[in-house]
Design a protein around this motif. Structure first.
Motif, PDB file in Angstrom:
ATOM      1  N   ASP A   1       0.839  -1.207   0.000  1.00  0.00           N
ATOM      2  CA  ASP A   1       0.000   0.000   0.000  1.00  0.00           C
ATOM      3  C   ASP A   1       0.876   1.260   0.000  1.00  0.00           C
ATOM      4  OD1 ASP A   1      -2.215  -1.593   0.037  1.00  0.00           O
ATOM      5  OD2 ASP A   1      -2.585  -1.383   2.196  1.00  0.00           O
ATOM      6  N   LEU A   2       1.977   1.219   0.763  1.00  0.00           N
ATOM      7  CA  LEU A   2       2.903   2.350   0.796  1.00  0.00           C
ATOM      8  C   LEU A   2       3.508   2.584  -0.590  1.00  0.00           C
ATOM      9  CD1 LEU A   2       4.522   4.449   2.445  1.00  0.00           C
ATOM     10  CD2 LEU A   2       6.230   2.668   2.844  1.00  0.00           C
ATOM     11  N   LYS A   3       3.793   1.490  -1.289  1.00  0.00           N
ATOM     12  CA  LYS A   3       4.353   1.590  -2.632  1.00  0.00           C
ATOM     13  C   LYS A   3       3.418   2.352  -3.553  1.00  0.00           C
ATOM     14  CE  LYS A   3       5.910  -1.329  -6.484  1.00  0.00           C
ATOM     15  NZ  LYS A   3       6.070  -2.728  -6.978  1.00  0.00           N
ATOM     16  N   VAL A   4       2.116   2.064  -3.449  1.00  0.00           N
ATOM     17  CA  VAL A   4       1.132   2.747  -4.288  1.00  0.00           C
ATOM     18  C   VAL A   4       1.016   4.216  -3.891  1.00  0.00           C
ATOM     19  CG1 VAL A   4      -1.306   2.837  -4.923  1.00  0.00           C
ATOM     20  CG2 VAL A   4      -0.146   0.630  -4.733  1.00  0.00           C
TER      21      VAL A   4
ATOM     22  N   ILE B   1       9.504   4.529 -10.016  1.00  0.00           N
ATOM     23  CA  ILE B   1      10.822   4.977  -9.587  1.00  0.00           C
ATOM     24  C   ILE B   1      11.803   3.813  -9.657  1.00  0.00           C
ATOM     25  CG2 ILE B   1      12.165   5.984  -7.692  1.00  0.00           C
ATOM     26  CD1 ILE B   1       9.647   7.351  -6.742  1.00  0.00           C
ATOM     27  N   GLU B   2      12.926   4.078 -10.279  1.00  0.00           N
ATOM     28  CA  GLU B   2      13.951   3.051 -10.424  1.00  0.00           C
ATOM     29  C   GLU B   2      14.523   2.684  -9.058  1.00  0.00           C
ATOM     30  OE1 GLU B   2      18.197   2.387 -12.810  1.00  0.00           O
ATOM     31  OE2 GLU B   2      17.000   4.206 -13.108  1.00  0.00           O
TER      32      GLU B   2
ATOM     33  N   SER C   1      12.301  -4.597  -6.209  1.00  0.00           N
ATOM     34  CA  SER C   1      12.190  -5.672  -5.222  1.00  0.00           C
ATOM     35  C   SER C   1      10.873  -5.651  -4.465  1.00  0.00           C
ATOM     36  CB  SER C   1      13.347  -5.584  -4.215  1.00  0.00           C
ATOM     37  OG  SER C   1      13.354  -4.326  -3.554  1.00  0.00           O
ATOM     38  N   TRP C   2      10.130  -4.553  -4.578  1.00  0.00           N
ATOM     39  CA  TRP C   2       8.865  -4.433  -3.843  1.00  0.00           C
ATOM     40  C   TRP C   2       7.757  -5.156  -4.621  1.00  0.00           C
ATOM     41  CZ3 TRP C   2       7.459  -0.349   0.082  1.00  0.00           C
ATOM     42  CH2 TRP C   2       8.594   0.132   0.772  1.00  0.00           C
ATOM     43  N   THR C   3       7.738  -6.467  -4.522  1.00  0.00           N
ATOM     44  CA  THR C   3       6.743  -7.269  -5.238  1.00  0.00           C
ATOM     45  C   THR C   3       6.003  -8.170  -4.256  1.00  0.00           C
ATOM     46  OG1 THR C   3       8.360  -9.030  -5.664  1.00  0.00           O
ATOM     47  CG2 THR C   3       8.148  -7.275  -7.323  1.00  0.00           C
ATOM     48  N   PRO C   4       4.782  -8.588  -4.601  1.00  0.00           N
ATOM     49  CA  PRO C   4       3.977  -9.414  -3.671  1.00  0.00           C
ATOM     50  C   PRO C   4       4.607 -10.759  -3.347  1.00  0.00           C
ATOM     51  CG  PRO C   4       2.610  -8.467  -5.395  1.00  0.00           C
ATOM     52  CD  PRO C   4       4.023  -8.196  -5.787  1.00  0.00           C
ATOM     53  N   ASP C   5       5.455 -11.275  -4.254  1.00  0.00           N
ATOM     54  CA  ASP C   5       6.027 -12.600  -4.023  1.00  0.00           C
ATOM     55  C   ASP C   5       7.388 -12.533  -3.347  1.00  0.00           C
ATOM     56  OD1 ASP C   5       7.271 -11.412  -6.108  1.00  0.00           O
ATOM     57  OD2 ASP C   5       7.208 -13.149  -7.464  1.00  0.00           O
ATOM     58  N   ASN C   6       7.757 -11.386  -2.839  1.00  0.00           N
ATOM     59  CA  ASN C   6       9.047 -11.208  -2.166  1.00  0.00           C
ATOM     60  C   ASN C   6       8.811 -10.935  -0.689  1.00  0.00           C
ATOM     61  OD1 ASN C   6      11.778 -11.031  -1.802  1.00  0.00           O
ATOM     62  ND2 ASN C   6      12.069  -9.177  -3.034  1.00  0.00           N
ATOM     63  N   SER C   7       9.772 -11.246   0.125  1.00  0.00           N
ATOM     64  CA  SER C   7       9.680 -10.963   1.554  1.00  0.00           C
ATOM     65  C   SER C   7       9.929  -9.489   1.800  1.00  0.00           C
ATOM     66  CB  SER C   7      10.714 -11.779   2.322  1.00  0.00           C
ATOM     67  OG  SER C   7      10.831 -11.314   3.665  1.00  0.00           O
TER      68      SER C   7
ATOM     69  N   THR D   1      13.928  -2.950  -0.942  1.00  0.00           N
ATOM     70  CA  THR D   1      14.859  -1.801  -0.860  1.00  0.00           C
ATOM     71  C   THR D   1      14.419  -0.847   0.238  1.00  0.00           C
ATOM     72  OG1 THR D   1      15.356  -1.916  -3.224  1.00  0.00           O
ATOM     73  CG2 THR D   1      15.777   0.189  -2.128  1.00  0.00           C
ATOM     74  N   GLY D   2      15.345  -0.473   1.115  1.00  0.00           N
ATOM     75  CA  GLY D   2      15.060   0.509   2.162  1.00  0.00           C
ATOM     76  C   GLY D   2      14.405  -0.064   3.394  1.00  0.00           C
ATOM     77  N   ILE D   3      14.211  -1.371   3.446  1.00  0.00           N
ATOM     78  CA  ILE D   3      13.551  -2.000   4.590  1.00  0.00           C
ATOM     79  C   ILE D   3      14.566  -2.832   5.369  1.00  0.00           C
ATOM     80  CG2 ILE D   3      11.720  -3.560   5.353  1.00  0.00           C
ATOM     81  CD1 ILE D   3      10.739  -0.946   4.100  1.00  0.00           C
ATOM     82  N   VAL D   4      14.554  -2.677   6.682  1.00  0.00           N
ATOM     83  CA  VAL D   4      15.408  -3.469   7.571  1.00  0.00           C
ATOM     84  C   VAL D   4      14.511  -4.179   8.572  1.00  0.00           C
ATOM     85  CG1 VAL D   4      17.238  -3.419   9.311  1.00  0.00           C
ATOM     86  CG2 VAL D   4      17.348  -1.888   7.324  1.00  0.00           C
ATOM     87  N   CYS D   5      14.710  -5.476   8.702  1.00  0.00           N
ATOM     88  CA  CYS D   5      13.914  -6.260   9.636  1.00  0.00           C
ATOM     89  C   CYS D   5      14.731  -6.596  10.879  1.00  0.00           C
ATOM     90  CB  CYS D   5      13.432  -7.565   8.981  1.00  0.00           C
ATOM     91  SG  CYS D   5      12.227  -7.318   7.663  1.00  0.00           S
TER      92      CYS D   5
END
Length: 1002
Positions: free
Chosen positions: A33-36, A43-44, A48-54, A59-63
């Motif tokens: 939702d944030l992506k939308v 934006i290039e 990596s922000w895809t539904p089938d990825n963790s 990009t830009g996310i730290v767990c």
């Protein structure tokens, strides 16, 4: 099975609340939702922000260790939109939300209060607006950065009281309401950074600031702080940066300031501080020291010479004296020094460019003596070298003339001697060379043509001799050539006409001989020519009659023959004095050429005299007959011409007053205002002029004033006041405009042809500018997107208008104030070259004669009026500078001075200034119609605008300096050659055009 193992299994299968798959799925959806919301699809870098990825691989996310989203860091990613704070706060492990340096907008929703786990919230350098909500629930915050946005209204300072874990509080450059220094900050004892510059804080810096002993960075600049620097500040011995510039602080640097031994950067410039600098003698870690525009006195501590990290030093405009430390700047890779406008003596320290990194050396307006140290001849990094107005002497080291990167060499008003070295031909970047008022001698080297970037050359009041080299014709960028008061001899080189950019030529008081070359009038923008006090002979070239001069002087030469018709006008008459051989039939001030009939016999004279007498009698008889006949047959038309009309011409006219009067008709009206209407008049010759009709009749003027006021939302009281004052206001406006414009000749000031007056009305006849006003081009929908004004055109308008104002302020013995500078008073000709217009509020300052140097009359237009007018009711030259700064902001941003988006009681100055702390945010202020290639140049101009609109008048540059700064911010343009069309005009790619140049932005 043990319960602990069973619980873990159920959690992993997502069969318990908060379990793995369920939470992971929720987090994935929140980020999608944030992506939308932020438009990340376009934006290039966000592939990596895809539904089938963790989410942990985004990009830009730290767990964290439990694979839950802990940090979102999307700083400087070029994202825009409005973040969905309500959903982001549902991420249970979120501790960092960093979205700074982007294009985010909207308000900071109250939902942010639900992100109670946040330790870092960074939204700086965006476009957030509105009021900041209560943030007290975010009691785990260690970093809160909301700086450089457009937040407004009251800041909830009380909500900070609960944020006792804060290490960094950054709220600078927002338009919060004025408020005292927030007392709640005293409780934030863990702060290491406090950045609240430009947040409208007023009053004194509180003494409790000394309790924040963990502070490393304290920035309080650009506020309304008053009083002294509190002595308790010396307790902040961990400070590395202290920024107090552009406030209204007074008093001395407090005792014990030397304890701040970790200071790296200290800026207290643009205040009213006084005393000496002795408390700074122990701050050996200083890298940058900025104390300009204060009232400091005494000497620079000698310990400064031992500072091994010091690279930037600005102490200009103080009352400092004594010698500069000899070793100043010799330890580190020095960048710049500016100690101008003080009372320093002794020699210039020799080693400031020891490491070859110095870019700017400014020591002008002091009492330095001795020679320029030879070491600077090898300082190839120098961009600006200014040592003028001192007592320096000797020969200038040869290498100074040939520095490869130097843009300005300013040696004026010293006692230098010797020649200009031939190496000047290697100074390919040199744009301004000021060496006037010295003892330079010898010939100008022909190699000077190699300095191909030269724009201004001033060598006045020296001892140069020999001929002016013909190679000077190669200086295609040269605009100003000042060689007066020397001993140049020989002829003026014809090739001088090849300097196509010349606007000013001054060769007065030399020993030049021969004829004036016809080519001297070839430069298309030439408007000032002074060849007086030489030994020039022959006739004045007819080519000069077509040049529109603002200043023209050929006096005290040996010129002969008729004065060309275009020059025989009252404005130039003193420029012909001391040339007894000149004559003219067009002006009573010169001997008539018709008196030289020639011939050698009295008999011939007698015959001619008799013939003329007979001819005169015949003409008189015929004239009397025609007069009687015309009087009988055309009485009504002749009576329509009011005998009370009085015409005063200031240029050579091709029309009479009746042609103008007959054209004052409704269908010709192109504008109206409080003092009258403006008409477009096409004359019988085809020439078009503009006529301002100012009513003498108080009722007519009052009606116009009421109509204009009503259209602009004026009050009844204002309209009635206009009625009562209409006669006196009209009289003052008319007299001011005529007095000012009739004597001005400048290419960037509107030309007044004549005035026509009677008891009932007054007419001013101007040149007509077909492209209207700058306001129309920028803000009127009928002109399309900014009227087609590309960046190169805008830059030329800025420079041209600045030159016009600079001429008013500095080109006279007494400065002329315009007092109503605005974009609607800048008119544009067919090539979009600007003219300063509407001098109805102009005033000549009589400061030179001991009178008041300011004006006490209500003046100006809302949005352009300088702030000091609100409390002093006085304006001076710096008030014009402020108004011009607003015009520059209009040019760059495309915005009006007053816009709803700026906020209540805010204008374009507030809106621009608070966002100029970083280059990245500044670019976002640039009008979107300006292409990418011009945006950096536009930001340079915007920075000049910010200087022009400084709150304190003394902080604003002079218009002469503004011109220089704008020229240095020159647009990077691509100019294409055009072909002349037979009979006049120009052609480009087969199409006729009206201007000499076509410009194409890459």
């Amino acid at each position: 099975m043990p319960l602990s193992i069973l619980f873990s299994l159920l959690l992993c299968l997502g069969l318990l609340p908060g379990g793995g798959r369920g939470d992971s799925g929720d987090e994935l959806q929140i980020l999608l939702d944030l992506k939308v919301s932020l438009g990340l699809n376009d934006i290039e870098g966000f592939e990596s922000w895809t539904p089938d990825n963790s989410p942990c691989n985004f990009t830009g996310i730290v767990c964290n260790s439990a694979n839950s989203v802990a940090k979102i860091n999307l700083n400087s990613k070029g994202i825009s939109g409005k973040p969905p704070f309500s959903s982001l706060c549902r991420l249970p492990a979120l501790s960092e939300l960093s979205l700074g340096s982007n294009h985010l907008s909207g308000t900071l929703a109250a939902d942010i209060r639900n992100c109670t786990g946040l330790q870092r919230l960074d939204l700086a350098y965006n476009k957030f607006t509105g009021v900041v909500p209560d943030l007290s629930p975010l009691n785990k915050l260690k970093v809160l950065n909301l700086s450089d946005n457009a937040f407004s209204g009251p800041f909830l300072w009380s909500s900070l009281g609960n944020l006792t874990e804060l290490l960094a509080l950054c709220l600078g450059y927002n338009g919060f309401d004025e408020s005292p220094f927030p007392a709640v900050v005293a409780n934030l004892t863990k702060l290491t950074r406090l950045y609240i510059s430009n947040t409208n804080i007023k009053g004194k810096i509180p003494s409790w600031i000394g309790k924040l002993t963990e502070l490393r960075d304290l920035e309080l600049s650009n506020n309304f702080l008053t009083g002294e620097i509190p002595p308790e500040i010396v307790n902040l011995n961990k400070l590395s940066q202290l920024e107090l510039y552009n406030d209204s602080l007074t008093g001395k640097i407090p005792p014990g300031f030397r304890n701040l031994s970790n200071l790296v950067s200290f800026d207290a410039s643009m205040n009213n501080l006084e005393g000496d600098l002795s408390e700074l003698r122990s701050l050996s870690k200083l890298v940058s020291l900025q104390l300009f525009y204060n009232d400091f006195s005494g000497e620079v501590p000698p310990e400064f010479g031992d500072f091994r990290d010091l690279v930037n030093l600005s102490l200009y405009n103080n009352y400092l004296s004594g010698k500069l430390p000899a070793k100043l700047g010799s330890w580190a890779k020095f960048d710049y020094i500016d100690v101008s406008s003080n009372f320093f003596t002794g020699e210039i320290p020799p080693d400031m460019c020891r490491w070859g990194t110095m870019t700017r050396l400014f020591v002008l307006e002091n009492n330095f003596s001795g020679e320029i140290p030879a070491s600077y001849a090898n300082c190839s990094s120098l961009i600006r070298f200014r040592v003028s107005n001192n007592s320096l002497s000797g020969v200038v080291p040869a290498g100074i003339w040939s520095l490869p990167n130097v843009n300005i060499i300013d040696l004026a008003l010293n006692q230098f001697e010797g020649p200009i070295d031939a190496g000047i031909g290697k100074a390919k970047s040199l744009a301004q060379l000021f060496i006037g008022n010295n003892r330079f001698s010898g010939e100008l080297p022909p190699e000077i043509s190699g300095a191909s970037s030269l724009v201004q050359f001033d060598a006045t009041y020296n001892q140069f001799s020999g001929e002016i080299p013909a190679s000077i014709g190669g200086l295609q960028q040269l605009q100003s050539l000042y060689l007066q008061h020397n001993s140049f001899s020989g002829e003026i080189p014809e090739i001088i006409g090849s300097c196509s950019s010349l606007t000013t030529i001054d060769l007065a008081r030399n020993s030049l001989s021969g004829t004036i070359p016809a080519t001297i009038g070839d430069p298309p923008n030439l408007n000032s020519l002074d060849l007086s006090n030489n030994q020039l002979s022959g006739q004045i070239p007819a080519s000069l009659s077509s040049v529109k001069f603002s200043a023209f002087n050929l006096s005290n030469n040996k010129l002969t023959g008729p004065v060309p018709a275009g020059l025989a006008i009252d404005a130039y008459i003193t420029g012909f004095a001391g040339n007894p051989g000149l004559c003219s039939d067009d002006t009573p001030y010169l001997r008539r050429c018709s008196s030289n009939l020639g011939g050698s016999s009295d008999k011939l004279r007698t015959i001619l005299t008799s013939l003329l007498a007979v001819l005169a009698l015949l003409l008189a008889a015929v004239g009397l007959f025609l007069f009687i006949k015309k009087r009988r047959s055309d009485r009504n038309r002749r009576m329509a011409k009011d005998p009370s009309w009085d015409l005063k011409s200031f240029q050579i006219l091709s029309f009479d007053e009746q042609e103008i009067i007959n054209s004052i008709r409704q269908e010709n009206m192109i504008g109206k205002g409080g003092s009258g209407n403006v008409y477009r008049v096409e004359l019988g010759s085809g020439k078009v002029v503009a006529v301002k009709h100012i009513w003498n009749d108080p009722m007519a003027a009052a009606a116009a004033a009421m109509n204009s006021s009503w259209e602009k939302g004026g009050t009844t009281a204002a309209m009635l006041s206009g009625t009562r004052r209409s006669r006196s206001v009209r009289s003052r406006e008319f007299e001011a405009e005529v007095t000012t414009l009739s004597s001005i000749r400048h290419v960037n000031v509107v030309k007044l042809y004549c005035s026509i007056t009677s008891e009932d009305a007054s007419l001013l006849v101007y040149e007509h500018l077909p492209n209207g006003s700058l306001w129309d081009r920028l803000h009127t929908e009928s002109c399309g997107q900014q009227g087609g004004l590309g960046w190169e055109t805008r830059h030329e308008i800025a420079v041209g208008a600045a030159r016009g104002l600079a001429y008013l302020h500095h080109g006279w013995g007494r400065p002329i104030l315009h007092r109503d500078v605005k974009s609607s008073n800048i008119l544009l000709d067919e090539c979009f070259k600007p003219r300063i217009a509407d001098f109805g509020l102009a005033k000549v300052l009589y400061a030179a004669g001991g009178g008041d140097s300011s004006a006490h009359v209500i003046a100006g237009t809302h949005g352009y009026i300088a702030p000091e007018y609100a409390y002093t009711w006085k304006v001076n030259e710096k008030s014009d500078v402020y108004s011009f700064g607003v015009v520059l902001m209009e040019l760059v941003t495309g915005r009006r001075p007053i816009e709803p988006e700026f906020g209540e009681n805010k204008d374009i100055v507030c809106w621009v200034s608070r966002r100029m702390n970083s280059g990245e945010s500044a670019v976002e202020l640039v009008d979107r119609t300006i292409p990418d290639w011009g945006r950096e140049d536009a930001v340079k101009v915007l920075r000049v605008a910010v200087l022009c609109t400084a709150r304190l008048p003394a902080m604003r540059p002079s218009m002469r300096t503004v011109v220089q700064m704008l020229e240095e911010a020159e647009a990077r343009s691509l100019r294409l050659k055009v072909d002349k069309v037979e009979g006049g005009g120009y052609k480009f790619e087969g199409k006729e055009i009206g201007c000499e140049k076509v410009k194409l932005s890459p």
